[in-house]
Design a protein around this motif. Structure first.
Motif, PDB file in Angstrom:
ATOM      1  N   ALA A 217      58.315  33.029  14.078  1.00 38.40           N
ATOM      2  CA  ALA A 217      57.551  33.887  13.172  1.00 38.40           C
ATOM      3  C   ALA A 217      56.742  34.895  13.984  1.00 38.40           C
ATOM      4  N   CYS A 218      56.368  36.007  13.352  1.00 40.64           N
ATOM      5  CA  CYS A 218      55.548  37.026  14.016  1.00 40.64           C
ATOM      6  C   CYS A 218      54.485  37.526  13.038  1.00 40.64           C
ATOM      7  N   ARG A 219      53.497  38.237  13.581  1.00 40.91           N
ATOM      8  CA  ARG A 219      52.463  38.830  12.736  1.00 40.91           C
ATOM      9  C   ARG A 219      51.912  40.078  13.400  1.00 40.91           C
ATOM     10  N   ASN A 220      51.370  40.967  12.576  1.00 42.69           N
ATOM     11  CA  ASN A 220      50.774  42.206  13.072  1.00 42.69           C
ATOM     12  C   ASN A 220      49.343  41.966  13.526  1.00 42.69           C
ATOM     13  N   ARG A 221      48.928  42.752  14.499  1.00 43.56           N
ATOM     14  CA  ARG A 221      47.533  42.726  14.943  1.00 43.56           C
ATOM     15  C   ARG A 221      46.924  44.113  14.691  1.00 43.56           C
ATOM     16  N   ASN A 222      46.778  44.924  15.711  1.00 44.50           N
ATOM     17  CA  ASN A 222      46.182  46.244  15.540  1.00 44.50           C
ATOM     18  C   ASN A 222      47.263  47.319  15.594  1.00 44.50           C
ATOM     19  N   LEU A 223      47.527  47.983  14.463  1.00 47.36           N
ATOM     20  CA  LEU A 223      48.520  49.056  14.404  1.00 47.36           C
ATOM     21  C   LEU A 223      47.860  50.434  14.341  1.00 47.36           C
ATOM     22  N   GLY A 224      46.556  50.497  14.587  1.00 49.53           N
ATOM     23  CA  GLY A 224      45.844  51.772  14.521  1.00 49.53           C
ATOM     24  C   GLY A 224      45.338  52.059  13.118  1.00 49.53           C
ATOM     25  N   THR A 225      44.638  53.184  12.975  1.00 48.60           N
ATOM     26  CA  THR A 225      44.100  53.600  11.684  1.00 48.60           C
ATOM     27  C   THR A 225      44.265  55.105  11.522  1.00 48.60           C
ATOM     28  N   GLY A 226      44.184  55.570  10.290  1.00 49.45           N
ATOM     29  CA  GLY A 226      44.234  56.996  10.017  1.00 49.45           C
ATOM     30  C   GLY A 226      45.468  57.660  10.573  1.00 49.45           C
TER      31      GLY A 226
END
Length: 260
Positions: A217-226
């Motif tokens: 399994a995998c998961r997202n962490r920080n993909l940025g903003t704006g």
């Protein structure tokens, strides 16, 4: 003279007659058929002929049965890989996932806890495997190797971007719930379409006897903003101009070692 001829005929006939001997059975099916335990006090030799003794084997060798004919069965030395002690390969399988996971928003960036549940994780649906631990001494080892491709992308923009993520191995026994057994986090950086190869290797030991199911399994962490927000593909391309599905596929290999 007749007596001598009769004796000669009897001797000649019995020389070529093959009989089956049964021990504790009236209907033997082989030349020697033993219905019961066999206690061998000395050597067991194989591959002998009418004029030569068979081989008795040496210390730590195993008798290899290759076919029904005695001539092809022999003693064999099996090399156990250094570091595994007295363990032998019991199960080996590789699964391939061609679906992957696409993330379009940031997730949590905290630490992960051993034996936690699968909440907030996304399974790589085809990277699932089942195996059985038959040994009851808790001495078996299970090695899991996961490899996938991670790619970032944005609709517009020519700057460098980055995205962090994590992938883990979940294990459950029987009807129990999945538990996190290993996890690694990483970051992919670069222009849109940039990608990297991600590997996760783990060895689980002291597994109890029983049936198990394992899944990646995998998961997202920080993909940025704006304007810096990026799409993150794990095991699936986000920019097919630089990466296709065949290149992005995820594989997981399960290896089970048991005491022999």
């Amino acid at each position: 003279m007749k007596l001598i001829i009769y004796i000669f005929v009897i001797i000649s006939t019995t020389t070529f007659v093959k009989s089956q001997v049964g021990i504790n059975t009236k209907n033997p099916t082989k030349i020697l058929d033993i219905n019961g335990d066999l206690n061998l006090r000395k050597e067991l030799k194989t591959g002998g002929t009418d004029i030569a003794e068979g081989q008795v084997g040496t210390k730590d060798q195993l008798l290899q049965i290759k076919a029904d004919t005695d001539a092809s069965n022999n003693w064999k030395t099996y090399q156990i890989a250094n570091g595994t002690g007295s363990l032998s390969l019991y199960y080996l399988n590789t699964t391939k996932d061609d679906v992957g996971i696409l993330f379009t928003a940031s997730g949590g960036t905290g630490a992960y806890t051993l034996d936690s549940n699968e909440s907030d994780w996304m399974f790589l649906t085809k990277n699932k495997d089942n195996f059985v631990v038959t040994d009851n001494t808790n001495s078996s080892k299970v090695t899991l190797s996961l490899q996938t491709t991670v790619q970032i992308n944005r609709a517009n923009g020519t700057s460098n971007y980055s995205a962090s993520f994590a992938c883990g191995i979940f294990l459950k026994k029987g009807t129990e719930a999945y538990k996190l057994k290993a996890v690694r986090s990483d970051v992919v950086k670069g222009l849109r379409g940039s990608y990297k190869i991600f590997n996760l290797n783990v060895t689980l030991d002291k597994l109890e006897q029983g049936s198990y199911e394992v899944q990646a399994a995998c998961r997202n962490r920080n993909l940025g903003t704006g304007n810096s927000l990026v799409n993150l593909g794990i095991g699936v391309p986000t920019d097919t101009g630089k990466l296709n599905q065949a290149m992005a596929n995820t594989t997981m290999t399960t290896t089970v070692l048991h005491p022999y």
